[in-house]
Design a protein around this motif. Structure first.
Motif, short mmCIF file in Angstrom:
data_model
loop_
_atom_site.label_atom_id
_atom_site.label_comp_id
_atom_site.label_asym_id
_atom_site.label_seq_id
_atom_site.Cartn_x
_atom_site.Cartn_y
_atom_site.Cartn_z
N MET A 1 31.25 54.56 68.71
CA MET A 1 30.77 54.07 67.43
C MET A 1 29.69 54.98 66.86
SD MET A 1 29.21 50.36 66.60
CE MET A 1 28.20 50.13 65.19
N LEU A 2 28.80 55.46 67.70
CA LEU A 2 27.71 56.30 67.21
C LEU A 2 28.09 57.77 67.14
CD1 LEU A 2 24.73 54.66 69.11
CD2 LEU A 2 25.42 54.31 66.74
N GLY A 3 29.20 58.13 67.72
CA GLY A 3 29.62 59.52 67.69
C GLY A 3 28.80 60.39 68.62
N PRO A 4 29.11 61.67 68.68
CA PRO A 4 28.37 62.57 69.58
C PRO A 4 26.96 62.86 69.08
CG PRO A 4 29.92 63.82 68.28
CD PRO A 4 30.17 62.36 67.95
N PHE A 5 26.01 62.86 69.98
CA PHE A 5 24.62 63.17 69.64
C PHE A 5 24.14 64.30 70.53
CE2 PHE A 5 24.96 59.02 67.82
CZ PHE A 5 24.08 59.03 66.77
N GLU A 6 23.25 65.11 70.00
CA GLU A 6 22.62 66.14 70.80
C GLU A 6 21.75 65.46 71.85
OE1 GLU A 6 23.16 69.41 70.56
OE2 GLU A 6 24.64 68.93 69.05
N PRO A 7 21.55 66.08 73.01
CA PRO A 7 20.74 65.45 74.06
C PRO A 7 19.35 65.02 73.58
CG PRO A 7 21.82 67.40 74.90
CD PRO A 7 22.10 67.35 73.43
N ALA A 8 18.74 65.76 72.66
CA ALA A 8 17.39 65.41 72.20
C ALA A 8 17.41 64.24 71.22
CB ALA A 8 16.75 66.61 71.54
N SER A 9 18.58 63.86 70.72
CA SER A 9 18.62 62.80 69.72
C SER A 9 19.47 61.61 70.15
CB SER A 9 19.14 63.36 68.39
OG SER A 9 20.46 63.82 68.54
N LYS A 10 19.53 61.38 71.45
CA LYS A 10 20.30 60.23 71.91
C LYS A 10 19.72 58.94 71.35
CE LYS A 10 22.26 61.93 76.19
NZ LYS A 10 23.64 61.83 75.81
N PRO A 11 20.56 57.95 71.06
CA PRO A 11 20.07 56.67 70.56
C PRO A 11 19.09 56.03 71.55
CG PRO A 11 22.44 56.82 70.33
CD PRO A 11 22.02 57.99 71.15
N GLU A 12 18.06 55.37 71.02
CA GLU A 12 17.08 54.66 71.83
C GLU A 12 17.29 53.16 71.63
OE1 GLU A 12 13.09 55.91 70.81
OE2 GLU A 12 13.88 57.85 70.20
N GLU B 1 35.68 43.13 66.44
CA GLU B 1 36.17 44.42 65.95
C GLU B 1 35.21 44.92 64.87
OE1 GLU B 1 38.96 46.26 66.78
OE2 GLU B 1 39.23 44.88 68.45
N PHE B 2 34.98 46.21 64.81
CA PHE B 2 34.13 46.76 63.78
C PHE B 2 34.92 47.74 62.93
CE2 PHE B 2 33.70 49.76 67.26
CZ PHE B 2 33.70 50.98 66.63
N GLU B 3 34.37 48.00 61.76
CA GLU B 3 35.01 48.91 60.82
C GLU B 3 33.97 49.93 60.37
OE1 GLU B 3 36.96 48.69 56.35
OE2 GLU B 3 36.78 46.87 57.55
N VAL B 4 34.34 51.19 60.38
CA VAL B 4 33.46 52.25 59.91
C VAL B 4 33.75 52.48 58.43
CG1 VAL B 4 32.81 54.68 60.18
CG2 VAL B 4 33.40 53.31 62.19
N PHE B 5 32.70 52.49 57.62
CA PHE B 5 32.86 52.70 56.19
C PHE B 5 31.75 53.59 55.69
CE2 PHE B 5 30.57 48.79 56.99
CZ PHE B 5 29.43 48.93 56.22
N GLU B 6 31.99 54.20 54.56
CA GLU B 6 30.99 55.06 53.93
C GLU B 6 29.85 54.21 53.41
OE1 GLU B 6 30.95 58.44 53.72
OE2 GLU B 6 32.76 58.45 54.94
N TYR B 7 28.64 54.75 53.47
CA TYR B 7 27.47 54.01 53.00
C TYR B 7 27.63 53.55 51.56
CZ TYR B 7 22.65 52.78 52.00
OH TYR B 7 21.51 52.10 51.64
N LYS B 8 28.26 54.36 50.73
CA LYS B 8 28.43 53.99 49.33
C LYS B 8 29.32 52.76 49.18
CE LYS B 8 32.22 57.22 48.75
NZ LYS B 8 32.67 58.44 48.13
N ASP B 9 30.11 52.43 50.21
CA ASP B 9 30.98 51.26 50.19
C ASP B 9 30.34 50.03 50.83
OD1 ASP B 9 32.89 52.86 49.02
OD2 ASP B 9 33.84 53.35 50.93
N LEU B 10 29.05 50.09 51.09
CA LEU B 10 28.37 49.01 51.80
C LEU B 10 28.53 47.67 51.11
CD1 LEU B 10 26.48 48.28 54.16
CD2 LEU B 10 24.56 48.79 52.67
#
Length: 76
Positions: free
Chosen positions: A1-12, A61-70
């Motif tokens: 869901m969060l996609g790939p992150f660089e090691p320094a920016s892993k989700p907290e 279930e979740f759905e990924v959408f563009e922010y403009k479609d919020l």
């Protein structure tokens, strides 16, 4: 869901708490699990991403959408 992150920016981990849902409030509960995430370019403020977890341990279930479609996403 969060996609790939660089090691320094892993989700907290931001929050893991019981939250009420339904009417009347407190009639039903779910776990709200959220993480702090940085923008991919690390410019700007971080934001949180939350996932509801039902008492059964499953997440809807979740759905990924563009922010403009919020706004449209909340009308569904």
């Amino acid at each position: 869901m969060l996609g790939p992150f660089e090691p320094a920016s892993k989700p907290e981990v931001h929050e893991c708490a019981l939250a009420p849902i339904g009417v009347p409030p407190g009639n039903r509960w779910y776990y709200k699990v959220s993480w702090w995430v940085w923008p991919r370019d690390r410019i700007g403020d971080r934001t949180s991403v939350a996932v509801p977890v039902l008492m059964s341990g499953k997440s809807p279930e979740f759905e990924v959408f563009e922010y403009k479609d919020l706004e449209a996403a909340y009308r569904r």
